[in-house]
Write an enzyme that holds these catalytic residues in place. Structure first.
Site, PDB file in Angstrom:
ATOM      1  CB  CYS A  86      33.072  -7.675  16.673  1.00 28.31           C
ATOM      2  SG  CYS A  86      34.715  -7.516  17.384  1.00 28.31           S
ATOM      3  CB  SER A 138      44.223  -0.162  18.101  1.00 31.82           C
ATOM      4  OG  SER A 138      43.183  -0.736  18.852  1.00 31.82           O
TER       5      SER A 138
END
Length: 598
Positions: free
Chosen positions: A78, A512
């Site tokens: 990321c 999540s």
């Protein structure tokens, strides 16, 4: 004491940030940096700036100084490319006769830390990122700020830092990852595939229908190697893409930023366009708090509900609004969810990824659709100097025949998937992500775990039965109790992978953005401060009712009070270091779990 003075004394103080002297309006775009560079007031500062690379006196005295804050670090797909994006931004800013100073702050990979103690450090990085950006911008007298985040907590951390210093700012999202592809299963996969496959692996149900000879170890190894093909944030409408979408809708990033893949040429072109935007923000004095209004936050909630965004978006949007001084509450989420249809077939509950949405028009095309339908307010200001509606007016409409975004008259669900629940288990609220695929109501017997690892051990040993409805309760994982309010995707994904449809999950921690199923998080008050979840016992019957917006245990109020009176807080797991400091400062999840709300 005078009653009026007593009332004033007990009233919460208004937020106050350090104020900075700056040049008089009209003196140029170097409004703050000129404090250091005008005349000879700070000769040592000027000497240091020359040493840092300022080429001549004209540049020093007249060019505005722009900080470029990337959440760059190696070791997480990321974030690993964000330094390169920052270099591209720096080139464009310097070409436009401004000084650009790159710096970075730290992040934590949620995917790497998921299910381990490292995840306890994740949420508090949001505060570190905000602290870093506020610190460097203010200490170095920067006139403007460009932030470049990549992973889940990065985006809200950047916006909170921008709201604190409130100087002209633009955010560039690092972009989504491309889909993975399993060579053994011969199908597209992503990070959720790896986590859910682990559940199937544990329950010995991980198989390849096309080739029964393959072992579960061979299949899982192939998934591990191919789920994440390169740079970019997790690909579904998980937390990173949820927050990028919200922030583009808030007006703090350029049109298209949220859905442009990390490795696409368009992402690099976006970096080049930022110089023009940041100059426009300085010239027109468009500040972050001008974009962060109640109306723009309501727009962000509309996009979150329409696209099926992460429950973490609730926590982060509350924190961002709190920092910007905008009155946003849990009830605002429910009001928007009640009126906005859920129309996106995006992972984790659907089958498509953000890269697929990009191919049919992206987030801006969805904004255009919702503005035309009167569901999104196009009048809010953005960092381009234009309104949200003006930004997308010339943007292409969603491609004909695409299957990712449903028509508004044929939604996946007529209302949003985010449900705010209250009841004797959550007097201050809880957040559920219920798409309707698993139903709207669940009742089962409580099975209580005092930490996430206890549930993981039960799953690993195969001791969660399929024979009766169970509500698995994970407590002491809230902001203070965890500490750090860890995400529990490992458990939720394992349950989905194992096909345990008789199970619901509830926690005072978080799930999540990649989680799906019958799950409830953010239960407030949390167990560590004596919330009712602390006294749930094995066998208590718990009902989760998304229609009635309720979560209750079938225990009389008098018995709940008796249990709470006998309850004693557990030993604090951490007493030194950053997590101890975080636990001491952090507020509850229903106000965003911020650390500076004194």
């Amino acid at each position: 004491m005078d009653p009026d003075n007593l009332e004033k004394q007990n009233r919460p103080e208004e937020p106050r940030y350090l104020t900075f002297q700056h040049s008089k309006p009209g003196s140029g775009l170097n409004k703050f940096s000129s404090t250091l560079t005008r005349e000879h007031d700070f000769p040592a500062a000027q000497a240091m700036l020359y040493a840092a690379g300022v080429k001549d006196e004209k540049t020093l005295k007249t060019f505005p100084q722009v900080g470029i804050a990337s959440v760059w670090w190696e070791g997480n797909p990321c974030n690993t490319h964000l330094l390169d994006l920052g270099k591209e931004v720096k080139k464009a800013i310097e070409k436009d006769e401004m000084l650009a100073w790159q710096y970075n702050t730290v992040g934590v990979s949620d995917g790497i830390t998921m299910g381990g103690d490292g995840m306890r450090f994740s949420l508090q990085t949001r505060e570190i990122i905000a602290d870093s950006i506020e610190t460097v911008t203010c200490a170095q007298f920067h006139d403007a700020c460009v932030t470049i985040p990549g992973c889940d907590k990065n985006m809200p951390g950047c916006v909170m830092g921008m709201a604190r210093h409130n100087r002209p700012s633009v955010m560039i999202y690092g972009g989504t990852i491309n889909p993975g592809y399993s060579t053994l299963l011969k199908k597209p996969i992503n990070i959720t595939t790896a986590l859910e496959a682990h559940g199937a692996y544990l329950f010995d149900s991980l198989k390849n229908p096309a080739d029964p000879s393959q072992t579960k170890d061979e299949i899982l190894t192939d998934i591990e190697k191919t789920a994440c093909p390169g740079q970019g944030a997790c690909g579904g409408m998980f937390t990173a893409n949820t927050m990028a979408t919200a922030i583009e809708t808030l007006g703090l990033s350029l049109p298209g930023s949220a859905s442009t893949p990390a490795t696409s040429p368009e992402k690099m072109r976006e970096c080049g366009k930022v110089a023009k935007a940041i100059r426009a923000c300085m010239e027109k004095q468009i500040l972050p708090k001008d974009c962060l209004t109640k109306k723009s936050f309501e727009n962000a909630l509309v996009m979150m509900m329409a696209l099926g965004g992460s429950t973490n978006g609730v926590l982060h949007l509350l924190a961002m609004a709190n920092t910007a001084g905008v009155d946003l509450t849990l009830n605002d989420f429910q009001k928007v969810s009640d009126r906005i249809p859920f129309i996106a077939d995006l992972a984790p509950s659907g089958k498509h990824l953000m890269a697929d949405l990009y191919e049919v028009g992206g987030v801006s095309s969805v904004q255009k659709l919702l503005i035309a339908a009167g569901l999104l307010d196009g009048s809010t200001i953005t960092v381009t100097g234009q309104t949200l509606g003006e930004n997308v007016a010339s943007w292409p409409s969603l491609k004909q025949g695409q299957e990712i975004i449903r028509s508004l008259d044929n939604p996946i669900k007529p209302t949003g998937h985010i449900e705010i629940l209250y009841g004797n288990l959550a007097p201050s609220g809880a957040v559920a992500k219920i798409t309707g695929k698993e139903g709207m109501r669940f009742t089962g017997k409580a099975r209580v775990f005092n930490k996430e690892h206890e549930l993981d051990q039960a799953l690993n040993s195969g001791s969660i039965p399929r024979t009766e409805n169970l509500v698995l309760v994970v407590r002491y994982e809230g902001p203070k109790g965890g500490p750090g309010m860890p995400e529990q995707l490992k458990a939720s994904a394992a349950i989905m992978g194992a096909g345990l449809k008789n199970v619901a999950l509830i926690t005072d921690g978080r799930y999540s953005g990649a989680s799906h199923g019958f799950i409830v998080g953010h239960i407030c008050p949390e167990a560590a401060v004596g919330g009712p979840i602390a006294v749930v016992q094995d066998g208590d019957v718990i009902t989760i009712d998304a229609v009635a917006h309720a979560i209750r245990m079938d225990v009389e109020d008098a018995e709940v009070q008796r249990r709470l009176a006998a309850w004693k807080p557990p030993r604090r797991p951490v007493t030194r270091g950053v997590l101890a400091k975080y636990a001491r400062l952090v507020g509850d999840a229903s106000t965003g779990a911020v650390t500076d709300l004194f």
